[in-house]
Design a protein around this motif. Structure first.
Motif, mmCIF file in Angstrom:
data_model
loop_
_atom_site.group_PDB
_atom_site.id
_atom_site.type_symbol
_atom_site.label_atom_id
_atom_site.label_comp_id
_atom_site.label_asym_id
_atom_site.label_seq_id
_atom_site.Cartn_x
_atom_site.Cartn_y
_atom_site.Cartn_z
ATOM 1 N N GLN A 137 -36.062 -94.173 -58.798
ATOM 2 C CA GLN A 137 -36.805 -93.398 -59.660
ATOM 3 C C GLN A 137 -36.469 -91.974 -59.846
ATOM 4 N N ALA A 138 -36.088 -91.251 -58.872
ATOM 5 C CA ALA A 138 -35.642 -89.883 -58.611
ATOM 6 C C ALA A 138 -34.515 -89.559 -59.175
ATOM 7 N N SER A 139 -33.450 -90.337 -58.588
ATOM 8 C CA SER A 139 -32.208 -90.455 -59.384
ATOM 9 C C SER A 139 -32.000 -90.505 -60.761
ATOM 10 N N ALA A 140 -32.827 -91.878 -61.256
ATOM 11 C CA ALA A 140 -32.728 -92.077 -62.520
ATOM 12 C C ALA A 140 -33.209 -90.879 -63.416
ATOM 13 N N LYS A 141 -34.260 -90.258 -63.172
ATOM 14 C CA LYS A 141 -34.875 -89.200 -63.892
ATOM 15 C C LYS A 141 -33.989 -88.131 -63.849
ATOM 16 N N GLN A 142 -33.032 -87.802 -62.809
ATOM 17 C CA GLN A 142 -32.306 -86.521 -62.724
ATOM 18 C C GLN A 142 -31.024 -87.005 -63.579
ATOM 19 N N ALA A 144 -31.207 -88.896 -66.370
ATOM 20 C CA ALA A 144 -31.526 -89.476 -67.715
ATOM 21 C C ALA A 144 -30.868 -88.555 -68.935
ATOM 22 N N GLY A 145 -30.852 -87.229 -68.586
ATOM 23 C CA GLY A 145 -30.273 -86.259 -69.909
ATOM 24 C C GLY A 145 -28.575 -86.629 -70.060
ATOM 25 N N ASP A 148 -27.747 -89.792 -71.887
ATOM 26 C CA ASP A 148 -27.788 -89.598 -73.140
ATOM 27 C C ASP A 148 -26.709 -89.357 -74.085
#
Length: 228
Positions: A137-142, A144-145, A148
């Motif tokens: 979750q932490a890596s995916a959040k980092q 995410a931008g 895109d």
């Protein structure tokens, strides 16, 4: 320069002397004995500095010649840089060609095989191929931008991302390139190809991403399509 003149100059250079290298007197003596040197080697004139008129007089010809020589030097340096880039691109093209051949000859189209082939072909200290859905979750959040607008990323990455992708294989001071991959013709991003180098500037934001894009395209064609 004739063979006799060249031999004589080399012979004089080989003579033992109390001083290291040629002196101004040696050069003057040589030119006096070979007055036709500049006729035989006219390219030497391009590097000679001739005195201008005494101040406060100014010579238009003198200043034009200086500007032209300066421009010629800049153009020569620019050409040297272009030649260097062309040579580097030729090496990269060769590597990509070899990489493509190896991929075509490989029957096992797993992520582990792709990681190994990337590490064997390119100058990287670590390589990982990770399914996007396997990221924490932490890596995916980092990421995410970046996902895109997934242009290959070059430079430093967040500690959480680095630790998950590379573990102990890449130190905190290392640099990385991240490539988004849509495997098997998928219309969505399915994997991240991560390349690491120990050097802090091994991958940096100033470098181009053309060849990284091509690695991503080859990886997308190599990996099987995700299961529905």
């Amino acid at each position: 320069m004739s063979d006799n003149v060249a031999f004589e100059l080399a012979d004089r250079d080989a003579e033992p002397s109390g001083n290291e290298g040629l002196t101004e007197e040696d050069v003057i003596d040589y030119l006096e004995r070979h007055p036709g040197l500049l006729l035989e080697r006219p390219e030497l004139l391009d590097r000679l500095e001739l005195p201008g008129p005494p101040a406060p007089a100014a010579s238009l010809h003198h200043w034009q010649l200086r500007r032209w020589r300066s421009q010629a030097n800049r153009h020569r340096q620019a050409l040297d840089r272009l030649h260097q880039v062309a040579e580097e691109n030729a090496v990269a093209d060769r590597l990509l060609h070899d990489f493509c051949q190896v991929l075509l000859a490989t029957g096992d189209r797993s992520r582990e095989t792709l990681e190994r082939l990337i590490g064997e072909t390119f100058e990287v200290d670590a390589s990982r191929v990770v399914r996007l859905g396997d990221l924490g979750q932490a890596s995916a959040k980092q990421l995410a931008g970046w996902l895109d607008n997934p242009v290959p990323h070059c430079g430093r990455i967040a500690d959480a991302v680095r630790d998950e992708l590379f573990g102990q294989a890449l130190a905190q001071t290392g640099s990385a390139a991240l490539i988004a991959v849509s495997a098997g013709g998928s219309d969505r991003i399915t994997h991240v190809v991560a390349l690491g180098r120990h050097a802090p500037d091994g991958f940096n934001p100033a470098q181009g991403t053309h060849f990284l894009d091509q690695i991503g395209e080859l990886a997308a064609a190599f990996l099987p399509a995700p299961e529905a």
